[in-house]
Design an enzyme around this catalytic site. Structure first.
Site, mmCIF file in Angstrom:
data_model
loop_
_atom_site.group_PDB
_atom_site.id
_atom_site.type_symbol
_atom_site.label_atom_id
_atom_site.label_comp_id
_atom_site.label_asym_id
_atom_site.label_seq_id
_atom_site.Cartn_x
_atom_site.Cartn_y
_atom_site.Cartn_z
ATOM 1 N N ARG A 38 1.142 -1.410 -0.081
ATOM 2 C CA ARG A 38 0.282 -0.267 0.043
ATOM 3 C C ARG A 38 1.336 1.148 0.118
ATOM 4 O O ARG A 38 0.304 1.811 -0.027
ATOM 5 C CB ARG A 38 -0.788 -0.071 1.506
ATOM 6 N N SER A 96 -5.099 5.665 5.789
ATOM 7 C CA SER A 96 -4.548 3.644 5.467
ATOM 8 C C SER A 96 -4.487 2.882 4.264
ATOM 9 O O SER A 96 -3.427 2.467 3.820
ATOM 10 C CB SER A 96 -5.611 3.123 6.053
ATOM 11 N N GLU A 115 -19.454 3.815 -0.484
ATOM 12 C CA GLU A 115 -18.604 3.161 -0.966
ATOM 13 C C GLU A 115 -19.669 2.644 -2.063
ATOM 14 O O GLU A 115 -18.312 3.075 -2.996
ATOM 15 C CB GLU A 115 -18.158 1.375 -0.064
ATOM 16 N N PHE A 121 -14.611 -3.227 1.765
ATOM 17 C CA PHE A 121 -15.956 -2.749 1.520
ATOM 18 C C PHE A 121 -15.532 -2.034 0.156
ATOM 19 O O PHE A 121 -16.451 -1.473 -0.001
ATOM 20 C CB PHE A 121 -15.190 -1.030 2.652
ATOM 21 N N HIS A 158 -5.595 -3.466 3.034
ATOM 22 C CA HIS A 158 -6.133 -4.274 3.621
ATOM 23 C C HIS A 158 -6.636 -5.342 3.243
ATOM 24 O O HIS A 158 -7.758 -6.136 3.913
ATOM 25 C CB HIS A 158 -7.397 -3.403 4.616
ATOM 26 N N ASP A 179 -8.069 -6.304 13.331
ATOM 27 C CA ASP A 179 -9.675 -5.683 13.572
ATOM 28 C C ASP A 179 -10.179 -6.591 13.306
ATOM 29 O O ASP A 179 -11.699 -7.106 13.350
ATOM 30 C CB ASP A 179 -9.409 -5.026 12.812
ATOM 31 N N ARG A 195 -2.123 -4.628 3.766
ATOM 32 C CA ARG A 195 -1.077 -4.038 4.925
ATOM 33 C C ARG A 195 0.182 -3.781 5.605
ATOM 34 O O ARG A 195 -0.019 -3.361 6.240
ATOM 35 C CB ARG A 195 -2.301 -3.652 6.706
#
Lengths: 313, 280
Positions: A8, A35, A56, A81, A107, A115, A165
């Site tokens: 990322r 993020s 989204e 998402f 992620h 999470d 991530r």
């Protein structure tokens, strides 16, 4: 020591690079720019960055609208998402009309860690791969992530690029030309082929090292493009080694393992073992422990390799 | 073209005839919502929008999104009438290989700016086009037609929020408020009322009109397009589902049901009689 960098992070840098050279690059995010690393682009080109908020479905269709006006649109959120919430928007509006929208999500996979299940995307490759016109890329390291983003920006039509991530080891050469749909052979061996994507490519290389100690030679393929999957390479190595292990940070249903099995069962059936989550949800925990818990370590790949080697006789 | 009430009266009668014939021939489709929307669309296409049928992708054109994609026959009849594609295509509606899919396909039909059909998505696309217009400092307007039942989709309100957040006064919508959806009256199924209050609460300016009164429609589109106050505009148009075909008016069943051959013939005869009585 091998350099570690998250895919990322490379995305954020690549966006700035292409944004400098092309005024038509527009970046959208859904309140996760820190993020997903689109914040880097936001800082450099605030006029061409649009926060859509936690919405989204709107994110995807605003991207679609922009793309019909000549923009190359990158839309980012977390993998779950960015693909799950707006799946039908992606299918009916973006992909059906082959619009120039690049969905780049961070992620992906179980290595999201603490999470927990609500944020661990284990089905995204399958649901994106099922959509006509969509190209699906899962880079194995930061270099490949950077080059995949550049390739997607240059190619027309929709892309889904899945990033992680965690920091991962550098495997590929930054100067190596990234070719959509063309796998990279990283190791050559005659006993078994391990086809992997994302951070599991590193696990596959480690598995090959372990197998070598047991006198078994493994080929390792970095299958960064899940769609269109490189059937030529799959066929070549199925013929060469006669058995295959797939490894992905995703459900064994419908992802890389699914793509490889679909092709082989119609064209050249050989034993395949799929490494990935086996039709289950994840949970909170440290990434390394989760990979162990769900049987996705180099040792698990070795076990799978020995199983398929036995089956081919 | 300037506003011309007698032209519009005749033209919309022709368009209604075309819609009925098209759907009757196809044997399926959505006559109710096509007939309720056609007056709103006709004023927009014949009197308001800046478009070039000979150059459908002209980059400075006004954009239009038929968010209620099931009203496809209405837009097809208009686009063919103004020259985006030959009228003979209309008889191929919903047939294999046709450019005229059951719901509009931008890759097949010249003049369609975005493919639609799945409800609730068009306003978001319009927001994207309107933002692009602002980014590129272009003067084109982005117009969209939404159904009233469609307002039940949550995404419409995500888009409504974004439109006022990004101050998109180049975005104009009409809601075709015919009051009926497939399962019945809106109030029975899931009430979206009060519609105006909702859009105003989301930062829009609104205007209620009679969606079959040409001068009210024209004034409303002009009111919407001439604003530069940073607010998107929503015209809430009270309409009659099935308007202009006596046995379809306010009949829920004709949301998504084609007339039988006999019904279609009856409707065509009546529409032709009405046309004959008008001055050419």
């Amino acid at each position: 020591m091998t350099e570690l960098k998250a895919t990322r992070d490379a995305y954020g840098e690549a966006l700035v690079e292409i944004g400098e050279n092309n005024d038509n690059i527009v970046v959208l995010d859904a309140d996760l720019s820190a993020s997903t690393k689109t914040a880097k682009f936001r800082k450099c080109f605030p006029d061409r960055f649009l926060n859509i908020g936690i919405a989204e479905q709107n994110l995807i269709n605003v991207a679609a609208g922009l793309s019909t006006c000549g923009k190359i649109v990158f839309a980012s959120s977390f993998a779950l998402f960015a693909t799950g919430r707006p799946w039908e928007q992606i299918r009916n509006t973006v992909a059906y009309s082959n619009l120039n929208v690049k969905i780049v999500a961070s992620h992906g996979g179980i290595s999201v860690g603490a999470d927990g299940s609500s944020h661990q995307s284990l089905e995204d490759i399958a649901i994106m791969r099922a959509i006509p016109n969509m190209k699906v890329i899962v880079p194995c390291d930061a270099n490949e992530s950077h080059n995949a983003v550049l390739a997607a920006a240059a190619a027309p039509g929709p892309f889904y690029i899945r990033l992680g991530r965690e920091k991962v080891p550098m495997i590929t050469d930054p100067k190596h030309k990234f070719r959509v749909g063309k796998a990279e052979a990283l190791r050559d061996g005659d006993d078994v082929t391990i086809i992997a994507c994302g951070m599991m490519v590193d696990a596959a290389l480690k598995a090959a090292d372990i197998l070598e100690k047991d006198g078994l030679k493994a080929s390792v393929i970095d299958m960064h493009t899940i769609k269109p999957v490189d059937t030529e390479t799959i066929m070549k190595y199925a013929r060469k080694t006669g058995c295959i292990v797939t490894a992905e940070e995703h459900s064994i249903i419908g992802g890389l393992g699914g793509a490889v099995c679909e092709f082989l069962s119609e064209n050249h059936p050989v034993p395949v073992y799929r490494i990935g989550t086996r039709d289950c949800f994840g949970q909170s925990g440290e990434p390394a422990l989760l990979l162990k818990e769900y049987n996705m370590t180099p040792e698990n790949i070795c076990k799978g390799a020995k199983k398929v080697i036995k089956m081919k006789k | 073209m300037k506003f011309d009430e007698s032209f519009l009266k005749r033209k919309t009668a022709e368009l209604r005839l075309s819609i009925v014939e098209m759907i009757t021939k196809a044997g399926s489709g959505h006559p109710g919502g096509s007939l309720s929307a056609v007056d709103l669309l006709a004023v927009l296409y014949y009197c308001v929008m800046n478009i070039r049928p000979e150059n459908p992708k002209w980059e400075n054109r006004d954009r239009f999104i038929l968010s209620k994609g099931h009203a496809a026959p209405a837009i097809y009849s208009i686009l063919s009438d103004i020259g985006f594609f030959p009228k003979k295509e209309l008889s191929t509606l919903r047939r294999i290989g046709s450019i005229l899919q059951g719901h509009p396909d931008m890759r097949r039909v010249p003049g369609i700016d975005i493919s639609t059909g799945s409800l609730g998505q068009g306003l978001s696309v319009a927001v994207g086009m309107a933002i692009a217009g602002k980014l590129d400092k272009k003067n084109y307007g982005v117009y969209a037609l939404l159904g009233d039942g469609e307002l039940q989709e949550g995404q419409v309100w995500e888009a409504a929020m974004a439109a006022s957040h990004y101050k998109l006064d180049n975005l104009m919508i009409a809601v075709d408020n015919n009051g009926l959806q497939i399962d019945g009256r809106l109030e029975e199924v899931m009430s979206p009322y009060p519609i105006e209050d909702k859009f105003r609460a989301f930062g829009w300016k609104t205007r209620p009109i009679d969606g079959h009164n040409f001068s009210e429609i024209f004034d409303a589109w002009e009111w919407a397009r001439s604003s530069n106050d940073g607010k998107p505009s929503a015209i809430i148009a009270k309409t009659v589902k099935g308007k202009g075909v006596y046995f379809m008016e306010n009949v829920v069943d004709f949301h998504g049901k084609a007339p039988t051959k006999e019904e279609g013939k009856d409707a065509s005869v009546k529409l032709k009689e009405a046309l004959d009585k008008m001055n050419p």
